[in-house]
Design an enzyme around this catalytic site. Structure first.
Site, short mmCIF file in Angstrom:
data_model
loop_
_atom_site.label_atom_id
_atom_site.label_comp_id
_atom_site.label_asym_id
_atom_site.label_seq_id
_atom_site.Cartn_x
_atom_site.Cartn_y
_atom_site.Cartn_z
N HIS A 86 0.86 -1.20 0.00
CA HIS A 86 0.00 0.00 0.00
C HIS A 86 0.89 1.24 0.00
O HIS A 86 1.98 1.25 0.60
CB HIS A 86 -0.92 -0.02 1.23
N GLU A 139 -3.58 2.71 -7.34
CA GLU A 139 -4.03 3.78 -6.44
C GLU A 139 -3.11 5.00 -6.61
O GLU A 139 -2.04 5.07 -5.97
CB GLU A 139 -3.97 3.32 -4.98
P1 PGA Z 1 -9.66 5.98 0.37
O1 PGA Z 1 -8.45 4.99 0.70
O2 PGA Z 1 -10.73 5.18 -0.30
O3 PGA Z 1 -10.08 6.50 1.72
O4 PGA Z 1 -9.11 7.05 -0.52
C1 PGA Z 1 -8.03 4.05 -0.25
C2 PGA Z 1 -6.83 3.30 0.27
O5 PGA Z 1 -6.05 3.88 1.04
O6 PGA Z 1 -6.63 2.14 -0.07
#
Ligand code: PGA
Length: 213
Positions: A86, A139
């Site tokens: 992550h 992401e």
């Molecule tokens: P969020 O977080 O949906 O609050 O933007 C996503 C993540 O950190 O995986």
């Protein structure tokens, strides 16, 4: 593979709040097959009593290190998924693609599905050999926890290009997914990794009950 809705709870929740959340989801969703729940480590075992797909948020490969958790332990408490790399861990703990590749390879031997988070597609140069065995969660940094999700046309292009290169891959999106964008994003991608909005059981129930694409 079915679309996956991955709820990344980070450090949130208590035993009581998590049990109430999962009971509500179980009782009100047509199916929880698509749902992957990632609570903090101490709640993994209890969560497994309510839903089938459970993800740890990390593990460590070292043989014996105080304060860390082994892949065998997360397997033992019923995890069939794990989130790796992550953006928060890449930043705070200097996690690298080389290390994430080793962790993912270990998971595959234990029959745990790695959910590999990437912040850009340079990571693919290192992890390409295992792509077909993983869920890749794209992401972009600017979208994580900011309320500023990716533009849907940009996501569509990224997804299409990726699938052209890796037709057997599974590409999810994460970053500020909420009720205003969830349906569009779900149509475009193979799944979603959801942080803040996933804390709300009604939101997840709604997404799961519409998850028929
Ligand atoms: P969020 O977080 O949906 O609050 O933007 C996503 C993540 O950190 O995986």
């Amino acid at each position: 593979m079915d679309k996956k809705i991955i709820a990344n709870w980070k450090m949130n929740g208590s035993l009581d709040s998590i049990e109430k959340y999962l009971i509500k989801i179980k009782d009100n969703s047509f199916s929880t097959e698509s749902f992957v729940f990632a609570p903090p480590y101490p709640y993994l075992s209890a969560s497994r009593s309510y839903v089938k797909n459970i993800a740890a948020q990390n593990f460590e490969l070292f043989e014996s290190l105080t304060g860390e958790v082994s892949p065998e332990s997360i397997k033992d408490v019923g995890c069939n998924h794990v989130i790796l790399g992550h953006a928060e861990r890449r930043k705070k703990f200097n996690e690298t693609d080389d290390n994430i590749l080793l962790k993912a390879q270990k998971c595959i031997t234990l029959n745990i599905k790695p959910i590999i988070c990437i912040i850009d597609f340079k990571s693919i140069d290192i992890i390409h050999e295992i792509i077909d065995f993983c869920i890749i969660a794209y992401e972009p940094i600017y979208a994580i926890g900011t309320g500023k999700a990716i533009d849907k046309d940009d996501l569509y292009k990224i997804y299409s290009d990726f699938k052209n290169s890796f037709p057997n891959s599974y590409l999810a999106y994460g970053g500020s997914v909420d009720s205003t964008n969830v349906n569009e994003f779900l149509k475009i991608t193979d799944g979603l990794l959801i942080g803040k909005a996933s804390l709300n059981a009604d939101f997840i129930i709604n997404v799961l009950n519409n998850c028929t694409y």
